[in-house]
Write a protein that holds these residues in place. Structure first.
Motif, PDB file in Angstrom:
ATOM      1  N   SER A 139       0.819  -1.215   0.000  1.00  0.00           N
ATOM      2  CA  SER A 139       0.000   0.000   0.000  1.00  0.00           C
ATOM      3  C   SER A 139       0.855   1.269   0.000  1.00  0.00           C
ATOM      4  O   SER A 139       0.368   2.336  -0.366  1.00  0.00           O
TER       5      SER A 139
ATOM      6  N   GLY B  27       3.503   1.747  -1.945  1.00  0.00           N
ATOM      7  CA  GLY B  27       3.817   2.019  -3.343  1.00  0.00           C
ATOM      8  C   GLY B  27       2.570   2.436  -4.091  1.00  0.00           C
ATOM      9  O   GLY B  27       1.438   2.244  -3.638  1.00  0.00           O
ATOM     10  N   ASP B  28       2.761   2.997  -5.268  1.00  0.00           N
ATOM     11  CA  ASP B  28       1.627   3.443  -6.063  1.00  0.00           C
ATOM     12  C   ASP B  28       1.414   2.492  -7.237  1.00  0.00           C
ATOM     13  O   ASP B  28       1.262   2.916  -8.371  1.00  0.00           O
ATOM     14  N   TYR B  29       1.418   1.189  -6.956  1.00  0.00           N
ATOM     15  CA  TYR B  29       1.228   0.163  -7.974  1.00  0.00           C
ATOM     16  C   TYR B  29      -0.103  -0.530  -7.749  1.00  0.00           C
ATOM     17  O   TYR B  29      -0.585  -0.634  -6.619  1.00  0.00           O
ATOM     18  N   HIS B  30      -0.669  -1.046  -8.816  1.00  0.00           N
ATOM     19  CA  HIS B  30      -1.846  -1.878  -8.670  1.00  0.00           C
ATOM     20  C   HIS B  30      -1.417  -3.185  -8.026  1.00  0.00           C
ATOM     21  O   HIS B  30      -0.263  -3.592  -8.117  1.00  0.00           O
ATOM     22  N   ARG B  31      -2.355  -3.864  -7.397  1.00  0.00           N
ATOM     23  CA  ARG B  31      -2.032  -5.057  -6.620  1.00  0.00           C
ATOM     24  C   ARG B  31      -2.657  -6.286  -7.266  1.00  0.00           C
ATOM     25  O   ARG B  31      -3.847  -6.290  -7.568  1.00  0.00           O
TER      26      ARG B  31
ATOM     27  N   LEU C  21      -6.781  -1.747  -7.070  1.00  0.00           N
ATOM     28  CA  LEU C  21      -6.019  -0.569  -6.687  1.00  0.00           C
ATOM     29  C   LEU C  21      -5.154  -0.906  -5.481  1.00  0.00           C
ATOM     30  O   LEU C  21      -5.430  -1.853  -4.745  1.00  0.00           O
ATOM     31  N   SER C  22      -4.122  -0.122  -5.239  1.00  0.00           N
ATOM     32  CA  SER C  22      -3.173  -0.441  -4.168  1.00  0.00           C
ATOM     33  C   SER C  22      -3.817  -0.438  -2.781  1.00  0.00           C
ATOM     34  O   SER C  22      -3.402  -1.176  -1.907  1.00  0.00           O
ATOM     35  N   ASN C  23      -4.860   0.364  -2.599  1.00  0.00           N
ATOM     36  CA  ASN C  23      -5.530   0.375  -1.292  1.00  0.00           C
ATOM     37  C   ASN C  23      -6.631  -0.663  -1.199  1.00  0.00           C
ATOM     38  O   ASN C  23      -7.247  -0.814  -0.150  1.00  0.00           O
TER      39      ASN C  23
ATOM     40  N   TRP D 242       6.559  -5.514  -9.294  1.00  0.00           N
ATOM     41  CA  TRP D 242       7.314  -4.519  -8.564  1.00  0.00           C
ATOM     42  C   TRP D 242       8.008  -5.154  -7.399  1.00  0.00           C
ATOM     43  O   TRP D 242       7.603  -6.054  -6.769  1.00  0.00           O
TER      44      TRP D 242
END
Length: 117
Positions: A20, A22-26, A42-44, A117
């Motif tokens: 969370s 980082g600003d990457y999709h999960r 989304l990361s969150n 990532w």
């Protein structure tokens, strides 16, 4: 709850806290004894962008809980993510150990073009 499940949830919490930041999709994975599920969110974790699982008709086989089925799901979720314009993801294995079906799913997603990532 069993000690095994508590340990898995602890590992998952640790991984998700790092993802969370980082600003990457999960790319998250859930495995049961009969099926495996993967979704890009989304990361969150607030919105699911795309998903794939062995319960879908295009992937469903006689045995959905094996490594071959997991690699098909990994390839399918990667293709769907690339169609949506997502090239890089953070791999969230949900506390599962990185071997067997989880590893097969991740390797198939990498081969299909997703960068981790």
């Amino acid at each position: 709850m069993s000690k095994k499940n508590i340990s898995r949830q602890r590992r998952a919490k640790k991984t998700r806290s790092k993802v969370s930041l980082g600003d990457y999709h999960r790319l998250t994975v859930f495995r049961s004894s009969k099926h495996i599920y993967a979704q890009v969110m989304l990361s969150n974790g607030s919105e699911v962008i795309t998903s794939a699982s062995t319960t879908e008709v295009s992937v469903k086989e006689k045995n959905n809980g094996n490594i071959q089925a997991a690699s098909k799901v990994g390839k399918l979720v990667a293709e769907r993510a690339l169609e949506k314009g997502i090239n890089e993801v953070a791999f969230d294995r949900s506390g599962y150990k990185f071997h067997g079906r989880v590893k097969a799913l991740a390797e198939a997603a990498r081969e299909a073009g997703l960068k981790f990532w």
